[in-house]
Design a protein around this motif. Structure first.
Motif, PDB file in Angstrom:
ATOM      1  N   ASP A   1      17.574  20.301  16.003  1.00 19.26           N
ATOM      2  CA  ASP A   1      18.341  20.551  14.783  1.00 19.26           C
ATOM      3  C   ASP A   1      18.330  19.351  13.839  1.00 19.26           C
ATOM      4  OD1 ASP A   1      19.791  19.134  16.620  1.00 19.26           O
ATOM      5  OD2 ASP A   1      21.656  20.218  16.327  1.00 19.26           O
TER       6      ASP A   1
ATOM      7  N   TYR B   1      19.381  14.004  11.205  1.00 17.44           N
ATOM      8  CA  TYR B   1      20.446  13.745  10.236  1.00 17.44           C
ATOM      9  C   TYR B   1      21.798  14.233  10.736  1.00 17.44           C
ATOM     10  CZ  TYR B   1      23.037  13.451   5.885  1.00 17.44           C
ATOM     11  OH  TYR B   1      23.980  13.147   4.944  1.00 17.44           O
ATOM     12  N   LYS B   2      21.792  15.334  11.468  1.00 16.88           N
ATOM     13  CA  LYS B   2      23.046  15.886  11.993  1.00 16.88           C
ATOM     14  C   LYS B   2      23.768  14.867  12.878  1.00 16.88           C
ATOM     15  CE  LYS B   2      24.863  19.362  15.071  1.00 16.88           C
ATOM     16  NZ  LYS B   2      24.579  20.279  16.136  1.00 16.88           N
ATOM     17  N   TYR B   3      22.993  14.095  13.643  1.00 20.14           N
ATOM     18  CA  TYR B   3      23.586  13.144  14.572  1.00 20.14           C
ATOM     19  C   TYR B   3      24.066  11.872  13.890  1.00 20.14           C
ATOM     20  CZ  TYR B   3      21.754  16.197  18.136  1.00 20.14           C
ATOM     21  OH  TYR B   3      21.505  17.289  18.914  1.00 20.14           O
TER      22      TYR B   3
ATOM     23  N   LYS C   1      24.852  11.672  10.377  1.00 20.02           N
ATOM     24  CA  LYS C   1      25.578  11.953   9.136  1.00 20.02           C
ATOM     25  C   LYS C   1      27.029  11.470   9.193  1.00 20.02           C
ATOM     26  CE  LYS C   1      27.199  15.795   6.365  1.00 20.02           C
ATOM     27  NZ  LYS C   1      27.319  17.227   6.254  1.00 20.02           N
ATOM     28  N   ASP C   2      27.750  11.834  10.226  1.00 20.23           N
ATOM     29  CA  ASP C   2      29.169  11.474  10.318  1.00 20.23           C
ATOM     30  C   ASP C   2      29.371   9.963  10.346  1.00 20.23           C
ATOM     31  OD1 ASP C   2      29.874  14.136  10.302  1.00 20.23           O
ATOM     32  OD2 ASP C   2      30.006  14.290  12.489  1.00 20.23           O
TER      33      ASP C   2
ATOM     34  N   GLU D   1      18.235  11.637   5.335  1.00 21.10           N
ATOM     35  CA  GLU D   1      18.082  12.998   4.826  1.00 21.10           C
ATOM     36  C   GLU D   1      16.629  13.299   4.481  1.00 21.10           C
ATOM     37  OE1 GLU D   1      21.567  14.781   2.350  1.00 21.10           O
ATOM     38  OE2 GLU D   1      21.406  12.654   1.821  1.00 21.10           O
TER      39      GLU D   1
ATOM     40  N   ASN E   1      14.536  13.622   7.662  1.00 14.27           N
ATOM     41  CA  ASN E   1      14.839  14.896   8.301  1.00 14.27           C
ATOM     42  C   ASN E   1      14.142  16.045   7.586  1.00 14.27           C
ATOM     43  OD1 ASN E   1      16.519  16.010  10.494  1.00 14.27           O
ATOM     44  ND2 ASN E   1      17.388  17.216   8.832  1.00 14.27           N
TER      45      ASN E   1
ATOM     46  N   GLN F   1      11.131  18.439   9.094  1.00 18.26           N
ATOM     47  CA  GLN F   1      11.246  19.895   9.149  1.00 18.26           C
ATOM     48  C   GLN F   1      10.085  20.562   8.421  1.00 18.26           C
ATOM     49  OE1 GLN F   1      15.187  20.617   7.641  1.00 18.26           O
ATOM     50  NE2 GLN F   1      16.124  20.414   9.673  1.00 18.26           N
TER      51      GLN F   1
END
Length: 103
Positions: free
Chosen positions: A9, A12-14, A16-17, A69, A72, A76
């Motif tokens: 997935d 960036y998801k990991y 971002k926060d 970003e 990522n 993709q």
């Protein structure tokens, strides 16, 4: 050669926060950085320039966030292009033949 394991997935998801939290905390520190430092304090010049240092860090974390970003998104795109490319490949048929070498 090592194998790169990329999260399904995206990376960036990991991150971002953490990046957004860091940027938020730096922004708050910049606004709270108006210090009234006594002139005889040894580190007065450092504390007077602290807001500029924090601004630099804030700019850098935002740059890192946008690069994450972009990476990522590029990954993709590459992944989907490679999948489409392999689906369009024409594979040859393997013909089964009798053994040519006799025992």
């Amino acid at each position: 050669m090592s194998k790169l394991l990329y999260p399904s997935d995206g990376i960036y998801k990991y991150c971002k926060d953490y990046a957004e939290s860091c940027a938020s905390n730096l922004s708050k520190a910049i606004t709270d950085c108006n210090l009234d430092v006594p002139s005889k304090f040894t580190f007065k010049s450092y504390l007077d320039g602290l807001d500029n240092t924090l601004e630099t860090y804030y700019t850098e974390i935002n740059s890192i966030n946008s690069k994450l970003e972009m990476i990522n998104s590029n990954y993709q795109t590459l992944s989907s292009d490679l999948k489409e490319g392999t689906q369009r490949m024409v594979t040859g048929k393997i013909k089964e033949r009798e053994r040519m070498i006799q025992n």
